[in-house]
Design a protein around this motif. Structure first.
Motif, short mmCIF file in Angstrom:
data_model
loop_
_atom_site.label_atom_id
_atom_site.label_comp_id
_atom_site.label_asym_id
_atom_site.label_seq_id
_atom_site.Cartn_x
_atom_site.Cartn_y
_atom_site.Cartn_z
N GLN A 16 0.83 -1.20 0.00
CA GLN A 16 0.00 0.00 0.00
C GLN A 16 0.87 1.25 0.00
O GLN A 16 0.57 2.23 -0.70
CB GLN A 16 -0.94 0.00 1.20
N LEU A 25 -3.92 4.66 -5.09
CA LEU A 25 -3.95 3.86 -3.88
C LEU A 25 -4.81 2.62 -4.10
O LEU A 25 -5.96 2.73 -4.54
CB LEU A 25 -4.55 4.69 -2.74
N VAL A 28 -7.92 -0.08 0.53
CA VAL A 28 -7.22 -0.18 1.81
C VAL A 28 -7.58 -1.50 2.48
O VAL A 28 -8.76 -1.79 2.73
CB VAL A 28 -7.59 0.99 2.73
N ARG A 30 -7.42 -3.07 5.78
CA ARG A 30 -7.19 -2.65 7.16
C ARG A 30 -6.55 -3.77 7.98
O ARG A 30 -7.06 -4.89 8.03
CB ARG A 30 -8.50 -2.24 7.83
N THR A 117 -11.88 -4.40 3.79
CA THR A 117 -11.49 -3.42 2.77
C THR A 117 -12.21 -2.10 3.00
O THR A 117 -13.41 -2.08 3.29
CB THR A 117 -11.83 -3.95 1.37
N SER A 156 -6.16 8.92 -4.10
CA SER A 156 -6.79 8.19 -2.98
C SER A 156 -8.19 7.68 -3.31
O SER A 156 -8.70 6.82 -2.58
CB SER A 156 -6.87 9.09 -1.74
N MET A 363 -12.27 5.20 9.92
CA MET A 363 -11.29 4.13 9.73
C MET A 363 -11.20 3.24 10.96
O MET A 363 -11.16 2.00 10.85
CB MET A 363 -9.92 4.72 9.41
N ASN A 395 -6.53 11.21 3.17
CA ASN A 395 -6.92 9.83 2.88
C ASN A 395 -5.70 8.94 2.69
O ASN A 395 -5.66 7.80 3.17
CB ASN A 395 -7.79 9.78 1.61
N ALA A 399 -4.67 5.75 4.97
CA ALA A 399 -4.48 4.42 4.41
C ALA A 399 -3.19 3.79 4.93
O ALA A 399 -3.14 2.59 5.23
CB ALA A 399 -4.47 4.49 2.89
N ARG A 400 -2.15 4.59 5.06
CA ARG A 400 -0.89 4.07 5.59
C ARG A 400 -1.05 3.68 7.06
O ARG A 400 -0.51 2.66 7.50
CB ARG A 400 0.24 5.09 5.42
N GLY A 403 -2.91 0.41 7.21
CA GLY A 403 -2.16 -0.72 6.70
C GLY A 403 -1.25 -1.38 7.70
O GLY A 403 -0.72 -2.46 7.45
#
Length: 506
Positions: A16, A25, A28, A30, A117, A156, A363, A395, A399-400, A403
């Protein structure tokens, strides 16, 4: 086993991170365990209260076809009010897919909606725009084009809004044709269609089918069915639902909650009502067409008791969102919430605080669809070019975070510790030189220079920097390729429908 899981987590996190740098991207995945505020006993209490509401209070379906469907299924119907027994309700809800595949017209736009996801989609429906000069004005068709292009250009976003903003310079009966056409041309992503009338729903589905060349293997277009809280589903939404279900496409069933205005002034009771409304719509979708892809939705803001205005980013909204996530997982259906929400009237500190709170809440709560995650301000009345760019960057960073931590380079990094030892620094180390570009997020919209450097560069604030970035992206934008025959067929369809639809019709 724990080592295997750590390795997989590391590879996923690294994949990611690299994708953010290289291009769009990926959806995601998770690695976070979803946050859960309620113990099983509390969740069960809300679940049972929702069943009691639908069984004893009932819910209104303002639609003769739906009422007939409910009668035929064995529900008790009194006028427009439907009393749904709990066994019937849960049997129907269980037929909704726990996951389904989505794909736009682009080859690499596919993803699974559901599970662990999360995907990002910009805001929808703004009649006003805060433009590239920071001025608030009515939205135009050019803004629709611009935000479709920014959706494609910003890495994103996994979905396009479809009706990200509403062009006030186009007659209402023709607006849906322009909005959907522009998004299909300027983006290659799956998108939201418009279901405010049966004809608009049909047009949206037909246009998406033309652009994609067929939608048999995936959902390419979603309908946003918005509930009329408290406890009402209107004919227009239900007609649109049936059109999308007949086409094998997806439906987002989303109660519209202004807490303490159209729900009780209590967090737990608000959740119980929202849950009842969402479950009733999901159940009806499965009653009409079993297996229809559906998303459990909720749009929740609280209301200022001083002004009556909606408030985003409040603790109660975060609590409601998180528990809705628990309920959706209990029922085994994908769910949506809102991210980067703001009520601010300008792109300022309030806008940032509100947006960050709702994004982090979404998130951590494990939402599958992060709706309104780009550009939303003024409670959704305005879309902001600057905030759209800032939200995109937020965003990417979120996402990072989601991840997790990578162990792919762990051993090599520890070798650097042995090389450097006490009192040294890592800036010139071979490991740092090899990996500094993607080891940590390096936001572009935020400024981390010294005061003197910032002043020498013109003292631009974040809003100005983001508007400049938007201008640059639009100036260099190239639309994704579309098959010439499909483009011609799409344009012919829109031209024909414009001739058939009276622009003065209501």
């Amino acid at each position: 086993m724990s080592r295997v899981r750590a390795g997989r987590s590391g590879r996923e996190a690294r994949r990611q991170a690299q994708a953010v740098i290289a291009g769009r991207l990926p959806p995601v995945r998770r690695r976070l365990k979803p946050q859960e505020f309620l113990e099983p006993e509390g969740l069960e209490q809300i679940h049972l209260a929702s069943l009691d509401i639908l069984e004893e209070v009932g819910i209104v379906f303002r639609d003769e076809k739906a009422l007939k469907h409910w009668r035929d299924a064995g529900a008790s119907v009194d006028g427009e009010r439907v009393y749904i027994g709990r066994d019937l309700l849960m049997e129907l809800v269980s037929k909704a897919p726990s996951e389904f595949r989505m794909k736009g017209r682009g080859e690499k736009t596919g993803f699974v909606m559901g599970g662990n996801t999360s995907v990002f989609c910009p805001m929808k429906g703004a009649p006003f725009t805060r433009d590239l000069d920071g001025v608030r004005r009515s939205t135009t068709e050019q803004d629709v084009i611009n935000f479709a292009r920014l959706t494609q250009a910003c890495s994103s976003f996994h979905m396009a809004g479809g009706f990200t903003c509403e062009p006030m310079d186009i007659a209402v009966p023709h607006r849906h044709l322009a909005m959907i056409r522009h998004h299909l041309i300027e983006t290659e992503l799956p998108l939201f269609g418009i279901g405010t009338t049966r004809e608009r729903a049909q047009d949206s589905v037909a246009m998406a089918r033309i652009a994609t060349g067929g939608m048999e293997d995936a959902v390419s277009i979603l309908m946003h069915a918005s509930g009329n809280s408290p406890l009402v589903w209107d004919e227009a939404m239900l007609e649109g639902l049936r059109v999308f279900a007949d086409a094998g496409q997806g439906v987002l069933c989303s109660p519209f909650v202004l807490a303490a205005a159209n729900t009780p002034a209590d967090v737990a009771a608000t959740i119980a009502q929202v849950n009842a409304e969402a479950l009733a719509a999901i159940a009806y979708g499965q009653l009409y067409r079993p297996g229809t892809p559906m998303i459990y939705g909720q749009y929740t803001v609280s209301i200022s008791m001083q002004s009556g205005a909606p408030m985003a980013g409040t603790p109660e909204v975060a609590l409601i969102t998180t528990v809705i996530g628990q309920l959706a997982r209990r029922y085994g259906v994908p769910w949506r919430t809102s991210a980067n929400h703001a009520s601010s009237k300008s792109f300022d500190a309030q806008s940032g605080f509100e947006g960050a709170t709702t994004l982090m809440t979404a998130m951590n709560a494990g939402a599958n669809l992060m709706l309104h995650s780009g550009g939303w301000d003024e409670g959704g009345l305005a879309i902001c070019y600057g905030k759209f760019i800032a939200d995109n960057e937020q965003n990417l960073m979120m996402a990072r975070y989601a991840g997790g931590i990578s162990f792919d380079r762990f051993k090599d990094a520890l070798k650097a510790v042995r090389r450097i030892g006490p009192g040294g620094h890592y800036l010139g180390d071979e490991f740092t030189i090899a990996h500094f570009r993607d080891a940590f997020a390096m936001p572009e919209a935020m400024d981390f220079s010294s005061f003197e450097q910032w002043s020498a560069a013109g003292s631009a604030n974040m809003a100005a920097r983001c508007r400049a970035k938007a201008r640059a992206l639009l100036a260099e934008f190239k639309a994704p390729e579309m098959d010439a025959a499909r483009r011609e067929e799409l344009d012919d369809f829109v031209a024909r429908r414009k001739e058939q639809i009276d622009p003065a019709a209501l």
